[in-house]
Design an enzyme around this catalytic site. Structure first.
Site, PDB file in Angstrom:
ATOM      1  N   ALA A   9       0.814  -1.303   0.132  1.00  0.00           N
ATOM      2  CA  ALA A   9      -0.009  -0.178  -0.328  1.00  0.00           C
ATOM      3  C   ALA A   9       0.881   1.596  -0.352  1.00  0.00           C
ATOM      4  CB  ALA A   9      -1.467  -0.269   1.722  1.00  0.00           C
TER       5      ALA A   9
ATOM      6  N   THR B 279       5.845 -12.422  14.931  1.00  0.00           N
ATOM      7  CA  THR B 279       7.337 -11.696  15.933  1.00  0.00           C
ATOM      8  C   THR B 279       6.573 -12.530  17.010  1.00  0.00           C
ATOM      9  OG1 THR B 279       7.026  -9.747  16.744  1.00  0.00           O
ATOM     10  CG2 THR B 279       5.082 -10.140  16.144  1.00  0.00           C
ATOM     11  N   ASP B 280       8.152 -12.802  17.446  1.00  0.00           N
ATOM     12  CA  ASP B 280       8.018 -13.029  19.194  1.00  0.00           C
ATOM     13  C   ASP B 280       7.248 -12.495  20.189  1.00  0.00           C
ATOM     14  OD1 ASP B 280       9.727 -10.850  19.287  1.00  0.00           O
ATOM     15  OD2 ASP B 280      11.718 -12.014  20.269  1.00  0.00           O
ATOM     16  N   GLU B 281       7.858 -10.951  19.724  1.00  0.00           N
ATOM     17  CA  GLU B 281       6.122 -10.195  20.081  1.00  0.00           C
ATOM     18  C   GLU B 281       4.962 -10.683  20.957  1.00  0.00           C
ATOM     19  OE1 GLU B 281       6.994  -5.854  19.894  1.00  0.00           O
ATOM     20  OE2 GLU B 281       8.876  -6.353  18.565  1.00  0.00           O
TER      21      GLU B 281
ATOM     22  N   TYR C  59       0.177  -3.278  18.850  1.00  0.00           N
ATOM     23  CA  TYR C  59       1.074  -4.278  17.564  1.00  0.00           C
ATOM     24  C   TYR C  59       1.183  -5.932  17.815  1.00  0.00           C
ATOM     25  CZ  TYR C  59       4.888  -6.089  15.037  1.00  0.00           C
ATOM     26  OH  TYR C  59       6.017  -6.904  14.477  1.00  0.00           O
ATOM     27  N   SER C  60       1.531  -5.659  19.121  1.00  0.00           N
ATOM     28  CA  SER C  60       1.840  -7.257  19.298  1.00  0.00           C
ATOM     29  C   SER C  60       0.378  -8.312  19.534  1.00  0.00           C
ATOM     30  CB  SER C  60       2.301  -7.590  20.490  1.00  0.00           C
ATOM     31  OG  SER C  60       2.192  -7.163  21.950  1.00  0.00           O
TER      32      SER C  60
ATOM     33  N   LYS D 151      -0.628  -8.333  15.926  1.00  0.00           N
ATOM     34  CA  LYS D 151      -0.243  -8.545  15.309  1.00  0.00           C
ATOM     35  C   LYS D 151      -0.829 -11.134  16.297  1.00  0.00           C
ATOM     36  CE  LYS D 151       2.883  -9.751  13.176  1.00  0.00           C
ATOM     37  NZ  LYS D 151       2.679  -9.485  11.129  1.00  0.00           N
TER      38      LYS D 151
ATOM     39  N   ASN E  31      13.751  -9.495  17.187  1.00  0.00           N
ATOM     40  CA  ASN E  31      14.238  -7.796  15.791  1.00  0.00           C
ATOM     41  C   ASN E  31      15.465  -8.285  15.070  1.00  0.00           C
ATOM     42  OD1 ASN E  31      12.642  -7.350  18.885  1.00  0.00           O
ATOM     43  ND2 ASN E  31      13.275  -5.570  17.740  1.00  0.00           N
TER      44      ASN E  31
ATOM     45  N   VAL F  28      16.975   6.887  24.967  1.00  0.00           N
ATOM     46  CA  VAL F  28      17.046   5.133  25.689  1.00  0.00           C
ATOM     47  C   VAL F  28      16.232   5.318  26.314  1.00  0.00           C
ATOM     48  CG1 VAL F  28      18.376   3.869  26.928  1.00  0.00           C
ATOM     49  CG2 VAL F  28      19.681   5.069  25.551  1.00  0.00           C
TER      50      VAL F  28
ATOM     51  N   ARG G 219       8.770   4.178  27.516  1.00  0.00           N
ATOM     52  CA  ARG G 219       7.658   3.181  26.494  1.00  0.00           C
ATOM     53  C   ARG G 219       6.426   2.189  27.299  1.00  0.00           C
ATOM     54  NH1 ARG G 219       8.712  -0.972  21.573  1.00  0.00           N
ATOM     55  NH2 ARG G 219       9.371   1.080  20.969  1.00  0.00           N
TER      56      ARG G 219
HETATM   57  P1  NAD Z   1       7.749  -2.112   7.845  1.00  0.00           P
HETATM   58  O1  NAD Z   1       7.006  -1.197   8.530  1.00  0.00           O
HETATM   59  O2  NAD Z   1       9.188  -1.650   7.183  1.00  0.00           O
HETATM   60  O3  NAD Z   1       6.772  -2.816   6.190  1.00  0.00           O
HETATM   61  C1  NAD Z   1       5.416  -2.958   6.422  1.00  0.00           C
HETATM   62  C2  NAD Z   1       5.298  -3.159   4.727  1.00  0.00           C
HETATM   63  O4  NAD Z   1       3.922  -3.042   5.008  1.00  0.00           O
HETATM   64  C3  NAD Z   1       5.254  -1.322   4.270  1.00  0.00           C
HETATM   65  O5  NAD Z   1       6.031  -1.674   3.056  1.00  0.00           O
HETATM   66  C4  NAD Z   1       3.854  -0.890   4.273  1.00  0.00           C
HETATM   67  O6  NAD Z   1       4.232  -0.062   3.339  1.00  0.00           O
HETATM   68  C5  NAD Z   1       3.172  -2.197   4.036  1.00  0.00           C
HETATM   69  N1  NAD Z   1       2.050  -2.254   4.958  1.00  0.00           N
HETATM   70  C6  NAD Z   1       1.366  -1.583   5.282  1.00  0.00           C
HETATM   71  N2  NAD Z   1      -0.167  -1.364   5.408  1.00  0.00           N
HETATM   72  C7  NAD Z   1      -0.114  -2.241   4.226  1.00  0.00           C
HETATM   73  C8  NAD Z   1      -1.379  -2.445   3.798  1.00  0.00           C
HETATM   74  N3  NAD Z   1      -2.929  -2.293   4.375  1.00  0.00           N
HETATM   75  N4  NAD Z   1      -1.644  -3.299   2.727  1.00  0.00           N
HETATM   76  C9  NAD Z   1      -0.657  -2.994   2.184  1.00  0.00           C
HETATM   77  N5  NAD Z   1       0.916  -3.749   2.099  1.00  0.00           N
HETATM   78  C10 NAD Z   1       0.403  -2.309   3.613  1.00  0.00           C
HETATM   79  O7  NAD Z   1       8.149  -3.470   8.530  1.00  0.00           O
HETATM   80  P2  NAD Z   1       9.194  -4.599   8.722  1.00  0.00           P
HETATM   81  O8  NAD Z   1       9.717  -4.442   9.921  1.00  0.00           O
HETATM   82  O9  NAD Z   1       9.432  -4.818   7.658  1.00  0.00           O
HETATM   83  O10 NAD Z   1       8.382  -6.291   9.283  1.00  0.00           O
HETATM   84  C11 NAD Z   1       7.696  -6.764   8.290  1.00  0.00           C
HETATM   85  C12 NAD Z   1       6.614  -7.644   8.712  1.00  0.00           C
HETATM   86  O11 NAD Z   1       7.510  -8.764   9.952  1.00  0.00           O
HETATM   87  C13 NAD Z   1       6.087  -7.581   9.634  1.00  0.00           C
HETATM   88  O12 NAD Z   1       4.350  -8.149   9.178  1.00  0.00           O
HETATM   89  C14 NAD Z   1       5.920  -7.413  11.294  1.00  0.00           C
HETATM   90  O13 NAD Z   1       5.529  -7.432  12.048  1.00  0.00           O
HETATM   91  C15 NAD Z   1       7.052  -8.946  11.189  1.00  0.00           C
HETATM   92  N6  NAD Z   1       8.164  -8.370  12.074  1.00  0.00           N
HETATM   93  C16 NAD Z   1       9.031  -7.632  12.620  1.00  0.00           C
HETATM   94  C17 NAD Z   1      10.133  -8.054  12.818  1.00  0.00           C
HETATM   95  C18 NAD Z   1      11.296  -6.470  13.107  1.00  0.00           C
HETATM   96  O14 NAD Z   1      11.938  -6.607  13.438  1.00  0.00           O
HETATM   97  N7  NAD Z   1      11.042  -5.809  11.917  1.00  0.00           N
HETATM   98  C19 NAD Z   1      10.125  -8.626  13.866  1.00  0.00           C
HETATM   99  C20 NAD Z   1       9.532  -9.767  13.275  1.00  0.00           C
HETATM  100  C21 NAD Z   1       8.693 -10.187  12.867  1.00  0.00           C
HETATM  101  P1  TYD Z   2      11.872  -1.549  18.409  1.00  0.00           P
HETATM  102  O1  TYD Z   2      12.782  -1.007  17.785  1.00  0.00           O
HETATM  103  O2  TYD Z   2      11.165  -0.280  18.438  1.00  0.00           O
HETATM  104  O3  TYD Z   2      11.618  -2.837  18.390  1.00  0.00           O
HETATM  105  P2  TYD Z   2      10.602  -3.910  19.194  1.00  0.00           P
HETATM  106  O4  TYD Z   2      10.015  -2.640  20.363  1.00  0.00           O
HETATM  107  O5  TYD Z   2       9.834  -4.386  18.247  1.00  0.00           O
HETATM  108  O6  TYD Z   2      10.959  -4.498  20.541  1.00  0.00           O
HETATM  109  O7  TYD Z   2      12.976  -1.216  19.748  1.00  0.00           O
HETATM  110  C1  TYD Z   2      13.909  -1.615  20.280  1.00  0.00           C
HETATM  111  C2  TYD Z   2      14.449  -1.482  21.809  1.00  0.00           C
HETATM  112  O8  TYD Z   2      14.575  -0.500  21.983  1.00  0.00           O
HETATM  113  C3  TYD Z   2      12.988  -1.140  22.345  1.00  0.00           C
HETATM  114  O9  TYD Z   2      13.113  -2.524  24.089  1.00  0.00           O
HETATM  115  C4  TYD Z   2      12.313   0.317  22.869  1.00  0.00           C
HETATM  116  C5  TYD Z   2      14.410   0.273  22.391  1.00  0.00           C
HETATM  117  N1  TYD Z   2      14.040   1.695  21.769  1.00  0.00           N
HETATM  118  C6  TYD Z   2      15.049   2.884  23.238  1.00  0.00           C
HETATM  119  O10 TYD Z   2      15.537   3.374  24.149  1.00  0.00           O
HETATM  120  N2  TYD Z   2      14.454   3.912  22.516  1.00  0.00           N
HETATM  121  C7  TYD Z   2      14.082   4.292  21.246  1.00  0.00           C
HETATM  122  O11 TYD Z   2      13.739   5.674  20.833  1.00  0.00           O
HETATM  123  C8  TYD Z   2      13.675   3.370  20.184  1.00  0.00           C
HETATM  124  C9  TYD Z   2      13.026   3.874  19.354  1.00  0.00           C
HETATM  125  C10 TYD Z   2      13.600   1.873  21.008  1.00  0.00           C
END
Ligand code: NAD
Ligand code: TYD
Length: 349
Positions: free
Chosen positions: A35, A140-142, A165-166, A169, A194, A221, A288
């Site tokens: 999207a 996700t592990d969350e 969020y979690s 998911k 992560n 932090v 947070r």
């Molecule tokens: P991201 O936010 O970088 O990317 C998400 C993508 O989804 C974006 O390109 C966005 O435009 C698209 N999107 C959002 N809403 C949409 C919709 N309604 N229709 C179509 N597209 C849409 O996220 P990411 O970090 O790449 O994570 C991708 C997936 O992996 C997610 O499902 C997330 O829950 C999962 N995940 C992420 C992490 C991490 O550390 N980033 C870890 C474990 C699992």
């Molecule tokens: P994040 O990258 O947002 O991933 P998640 O919350 O999905 O694990 O954050 C990773 C960790 O870093 C989390 O414990 C929150 C912390 N964090 C900060 O301390 N400062 C920041 O500005 C951000 C974005 C995250």
């Protein structure tokens, strides 16, 4: 397996996965739908955008009519669903879109897959699907919630998500499971820890700290900085997904993680040190709400049953990631010059 629909393929992990698959499997067609929310960026796909086995369609996974058209038009036989709202901090401020995209979007994809893949779509007792089809949910592990000082997440644990969020998911995971149990759709769910690596949007911890450090801005932090995350390089996540797609047993859930627990403050200090900056940039800010203390993945199932092993050490992965951000100043600037600053000021200033 020939026509793979990747959703959210313009985001961080999705774009890394699309590049991996387009290059490794020239005989597969990768159809990327996204999207293009604030997190989607077609620049991430510049390297492969003209490949003959790659196609991009701007579309929202919540749009049933569009999903139906895409399945009909491209004869999709595999779905890998990355599309999601993915940032915990945003989910605290604006939860609703997390529920509609992450939960209802998943349901729309499952309904569409069921309709197109079933060999008897009008029979509610039918559990037969075209050969070779698969729906893979990227989770996700969350979803497991938070750990104390000891223990690790295993696939059989109850889901106890703490953020909007979690929770969204986790809800999606349960819908995927239900469609497998009730309708027999061949599915897998992966739950990864992560990720870090190239093309990560600079709202997440590691790229945010790299970007701020380079500009000598405060490094915010949360709380005491002693929260623990289990970091995995995005390329290792992609190889794990590739293996689950090809060899995952239908209906199974696979945790993905590289046994790499780090406190947030240690990561921030590593970035400061690598970039030769001063620790006086560190600014402890209010924690947070509902902040999960510790995540740690038990990866025994995927390593022993499917033979996946991560390739990156954290040291090497972080070195390459920091170098990538240093060499991609334009990519970062294009992002932070848009709505990002408005978001940043709302969150941190
Ligand atoms: P991201 O936010 O970088 O990317 C998400 C993508 O989804 C974006 O390109 C966005 O435009 C698209 N999107 C959002 N809403 C949409 C919709 N309604 N229709 C179509 N597209 C849409 O996220 P990411 O970090 O790449 O994570 C991708 C997936 O992996 C997610 O499902 C997330 O829950 C999962 N995940 C992420 C992490 C991490 O550390 N980033 C870890 C474990 C699992
Ligand atoms: P994040 O990258 O947002 O991933 P998640 O919350 O999905 O694990 O954050 C990773 C960790 O870093 C989390 O414990 C929150 C912390 N964090 C900060 O301390 N400062 C920041 O500005 C951000 C974005 C995250």
């Amino acid at each position: 397996m020939k026509r793979i629909l990747v959703t959210g393929g313009a985001g961080f992990i999705g774009s890394n996965f699309v590049r991996h698959m387009v290059t490794k499997y020239p005989d597969y067609t990768m159809i990327n739908i996204d999207a293009l929310t604030y997190a989607g960026n077609l620049e991430n796909l510049k390297a492969i955008k003209n490949n003959s086995n790659y196609l991009f369609v701007k579309a929202d996974i919540r749009d049933r009519v569009k999903m139906d058209e895409i399945f009909s038009g491209h004869d999709v036989d595999v779905v890998v669903n990355f599309a999601a709202e993915s940032h915990v901090d945003r989910s605290i401020v604006e939860p609703e879109v997390f529920l509609t995209t992450n939960i209802l979007g998943t349901q729309v994809l499952l309904d569409t897959a069921k309709k197109h893949w079933s060999v008897c779509p009008n029979d509610k007792y039918c559990r037969e699907y075209k050969p070779g089809v698969k729906y893979l949910q990227i989770s996700t592990d969350e979803v497991y919630g938070a750990l104390g000082k000891t223990g690790m997440f295993v696939e059989t644990m109850p889901l106890l998500p703490n953020s909007p969020y979690s929770a969204a998911k986790a809800s999606a995971d349960l819908i995927v499971r239900a469609y497998h149990e009730t309708f027999g759709i061949p599915v897998n769910i992966t739950r990864c820890s992560n990720n870090y690596g190239p093309f990560q949007f600079p709202e997440k911890l590691i790229p945010l700290m790299i970007n701020n450090c380079l500009k000598e801005k405060d490094l915010p932090v949360y709380g005491d900085g002693m929260q623990v995350r289990d970091w995995l390089h995005v390329a290792d996540h992609c190889t794990a997904i590739d293996i689950v797609l090809h060899t995952g047993v239908d209906g199974e859930i696979y945790n993905i993680g590289g046994n790499n627990e780090k406190t947030n403050i240690d990561i921030v200090k590593l970035i400061i040190q690598t970039l030769g900056k001063s620790e006086t940039l560190i600014k402890y800010v209010r924690d947070r709400p509902g902040h999960d203390r510790r995540y740690a993945i038990d990866n025994t199932k995927i390593t022993t049953q499917l033979g996946w092993v991560p390739a990156y050490t954290f040291k090497q992965g972080m070195k390459e990631t920091i170098e990538w951000y240093l060499s991609q100043a334009d990519w970062v600037e294009n992002i932070v010059s848009g709505d990002y600053m408005e978001y940043y000021d709302k969150m941190y200033v």
